[in-house]
Write a protein that holds these residues in place. Sequence first.
Motif, short mmCIF file in Angstrom:
data_model
loop_
_atom_site.label_atom_id
_atom_site.label_comp_id
_atom_site.label_asym_id
_atom_site.label_seq_id
_atom_site.Cartn_x
_atom_site.Cartn_y
_atom_site.Cartn_z
N ILE A 1 0.91 -1.53 0.17
CA ILE A 1 -0.18 -0.02 0.38
C ILE A 1 0.80 1.14 -0.26
N VAL A 2 1.26 1.33 1.23
CA VAL A 2 3.03 2.47 0.86
C VAL A 2 3.58 2.47 0.17
N GLY A 3 4.16 0.67 -0.58
CA GLY A 3 5.63 1.59 -1.97
C GLY A 3 4.94 1.14 -2.81
N THR A 4 3.77 1.22 -3.11
CA THR A 4 3.19 0.57 -4.53
C THR A 4 4.51 0.04 -5.51
N LEU A 5 4.37 -1.66 -4.82
CA LEU A 5 4.76 -2.62 -5.30
C LEU A 5 4.12 -2.96 -6.79
N TYR A 6 3.38 -3.52 -6.73
CA TYR A 6 2.87 -2.85 -8.59
C TYR A 6 3.76 -2.57 -9.98
N ILE A 7 4.08 -1.75 -9.99
CA ILE A 7 5.01 -1.12 -10.58
C ILE A 7 6.24 -1.60 -11.09
N GLY A 8 7.01 -2.53 -10.27
CA GLY A 8 7.86 -3.40 -10.44
C GLY A 8 7.97 -4.74 -10.90
N ARG A 9 9.12 -5.13 -11.51
CA ARG A 9 8.87 -6.64 -11.97
C ARG A 9 9.51 -7.19 -11.16
N GLY A 10 8.53 -8.56 -10.36
CA GLY A 10 9.21 -8.68 -9.17
C GLY A 10 9.28 -8.33 -8.04
N ALA A 11 9.22 -6.49 -7.71
CA ALA A 11 8.78 -6.65 -6.42
C ALA A 11 8.41 -7.59 -5.24
N ILE A 12 7.00 -8.18 -5.93
CA ILE A 12 6.42 -8.70 -4.24
C ILE A 12 6.73 -9.52 -4.52
N VAL A 13 7.30 -10.32 -5.14
CA VAL A 13 7.85 -11.79 -4.57
C VAL A 13 9.53 -11.37 -3.27
N THR A 14 9.93 -10.12 -4.36
CA THR A 14 11.95 -9.80 -3.16
C THR A 14 10.91 -10.34 -2.22
N THR A 15 9.74 -9.16 -2.41
CA THR A 15 9.78 -8.95 -0.38
C THR A 15 8.85 -9.78 0.45
N PHE A 16 8.30 -10.47 -0.06
CA PHE A 16 7.49 -11.51 0.07
C PHE A 16 9.12 -12.65 1.50
N ILE A 17 10.22 -13.04 -0.10
CA ILE A 17 10.77 -13.72 0.32
C ILE A 17 11.65 -13.24 1.45
N LEU A 18 11.79 -11.52 1.29
CA LEU A 18 12.60 -10.81 2.48
C LEU A 18 12.62 -11.17 3.28
N CYS A 19 11.16 -10.76 3.05
CA CYS A 19 9.73 -10.10 4.71
C CYS A 19 9.87 -11.77 5.45
N TYR A 20 10.03 -12.78 4.63
CA TYR A 20 9.59 -14.26 5.48
C TYR A 20 11.10 -14.49 5.38
N ALA A 21 12.37 -14.21 4.97
CA ALA A 21 13.44 -14.58 6.37
C ALA A 21 13.24 -13.39 6.92
N PHE A 22 13.25 -12.51 7.57
CA PHE A 22 12.90 -11.67 9.07
C PHE A 22 11.94 -11.62 9.41
N THR A 23 10.59 -12.44 9.04
CA THR A 23 9.74 -12.29 10.49
C THR A 23 10.05 -14.00 10.91
N SER A 24 10.79 -14.84 10.29
CA SER A 24 11.32 -16.33 11.08
C SER A 24 11.40 -16.37 12.75
N PHE A 25 11.63 -15.22 13.21
CA PHE A 25 12.31 -14.61 14.40
C PHE A 25 10.63 -15.02 15.03
N ILE A 26 9.44 -14.63 14.94
CA ILE A 26 7.74 -14.99 15.18
C ILE A 26 7.95 -15.92 15.53
N SER A 27 7.96 -17.06 13.75
CA SER A 27 7.37 -18.82 14.17
C SER A 27 8.44 -19.19 15.15
N GLY A 28 9.93 -19.02 15.24
CA GLY A 28 10.29 -19.60 16.11
C GLY A 28 9.68 -18.96 17.73
N TYR A 29 9.36 -17.90 17.87
CA TYR A 29 8.83 -17.55 18.83
C TYR A 29 7.87 -18.42 19.90
N VAL A 30 6.49 -17.90 18.98
CA VAL A 30 5.80 -18.98 19.27
C VAL A 30 5.39 -21.07 19.29
#
Length: 589
Positions: free
Chosen positions: A313-342
Amino acid sequence: MWLTVRSLPLLLLALHLIVSPAFASESDHKYQADEHVTLWVNKVGPYNNPQETYNYYTLPFCHPYGHAGHKWGGLGEVLGGNELIDSQIDIKFQKNVDKSTICELKLDEKKVKQFKDAVENNYWFEFFIDDLPLWGFVGELHPDRKSDNKRHAVYTHKKIIVQYNKDQIIHVNLTQENPKPLEAEKSLEMTYSVKWEPTDITFAHRFDVYLDYPFFEHQIHWFSIFNSFMMVIFLTGLVAMILMRTLRNDYAKYAREDDDLETLERDASEESGWKLVHGDVFRPPRSLVLLSAVVGTGAQLATLVLLVILVAIVGTLYIGRGAIVTTFILCYAFTSFISGYVSGGMYSRMGGKNWIKSTILTASLFPFLCFGIGFALNTVAIFYGSLAAIPFGTMVVVFVIWGFISFPLALLGTVVGRNWSGAPNNPCRVKTIPRPIPEKKWYLTPSVVSIMGGLLPFGSIFIEMYFVFTSFWNYKVYYVYGFMLLVFLILIIVTVCVTIVGTYFLLNAENYHWQWTSFFSAASTAVYVYLYSVYYFSVKTKMSGFFQTSFYFGYTLMFCLGLGILCGAVGYLGSNLFVRRIYRNIKCD
């Protein structure tokens, strides 16, 4: 070849992506008069099969001379099957080209057959100028006056219209002209022209032309949001009214201590339901390691989806080729702490001892499920020679991100979860001997509760699934992430409410195996989504062939696995809070 050419740039790219924002906007490239503007050719493939794409030069088009430059846009672009190659067509900023020859294309039997197959299968291609896409079809079928057959013709002229605002390119358009019949031993002159036109549209709005406002902002979309919102209000009100009223009566009946002996004996003989299983309701479930892993992973996915939607919503990722996929992969990696904690906290609270196994399973469950599906699809893509095949270097990059970011964070989260929230805190003591579960009517069995639990959550996202599927499989740019945020929040609320109701019915049936039932009850939403995908494939698309069919159902399976784990975790966590709340206010023997 893949390893030597692609691996090093992608490895360097991975390091760059880790330290740079994933939501970087398109570069506002500025040109000087007569400065060279590159026309990048990307891919070609049958229009009805979006994932069945090939290198543009797999068809015998005019090849660039010498070594053609490549453009690598990022991890998501490579995973999306893009390969941009410099066409070496001479285009200069603000300089019109009336008509110029690209090459003289000499046809033989093999080339004619390739082009005919492409025309019959309605092949389209994609170009890029300054990160703006252009699309066109390879050719068309002409009726033959001498027979009932149709003649194959290929377009030989490309008319490119470029609109600019001062020193920036705003819009590009491609028109195919001059179709010529395909005949062996003939030559085709492939030509192009370029026309530059000024415009008042600003650079910030240059992607608006690719957004389908009438489709995504149709009244049915607004109505579906309103309908789902009313469902939430009704469902939450109904759950609050039924459960709180029932529980209040149960509490009043259970807490009476000043009644006469006859009343107490009558109450004791009539007492049944959820209070009778207080000694078993907090008994650790079967396959505790797996349950804690899927709940931890689901909590991570819920956070991940919320984060990616907000970034989109903030970054208008739809304008970049593969931006959503890249964001998803990196955010998944950095949110792995949550899965381990829960997962770590849950596993420790229930008395789990093999926490290393729990950590490994939590960190690898969803990625390896996706890897297994991706490996099968990649094998199909390699066999077909498609751009959808993931290069070895990209696999290395994804594995590095998982091994050096995701897994360590999941391990850290497990350690923190075990130490901060891993102490047992059950309101009722678990009895040594399990209580026998009485036979109940069929509609109160865990299997039926699990199957029925996903109906209302699926109903709340049904319309949005149509828009998501259409944008992914029918060349539409999904940009209404505000709608998606509302639908996601509605899904969470409806899932929690429905799962709580199912858990309460199950406990009233004196069945204390609520943990897995609550998870599957919520996760069954994904089953209905997958069944809907079968309907969508057969009715709403014209996809055909083993390649596209495998990719469609493979990608959909991957999506539904993630959705099922997410909803299951949300349902379990909501039911867990509910169960602890009701048993906290009764006297446990």
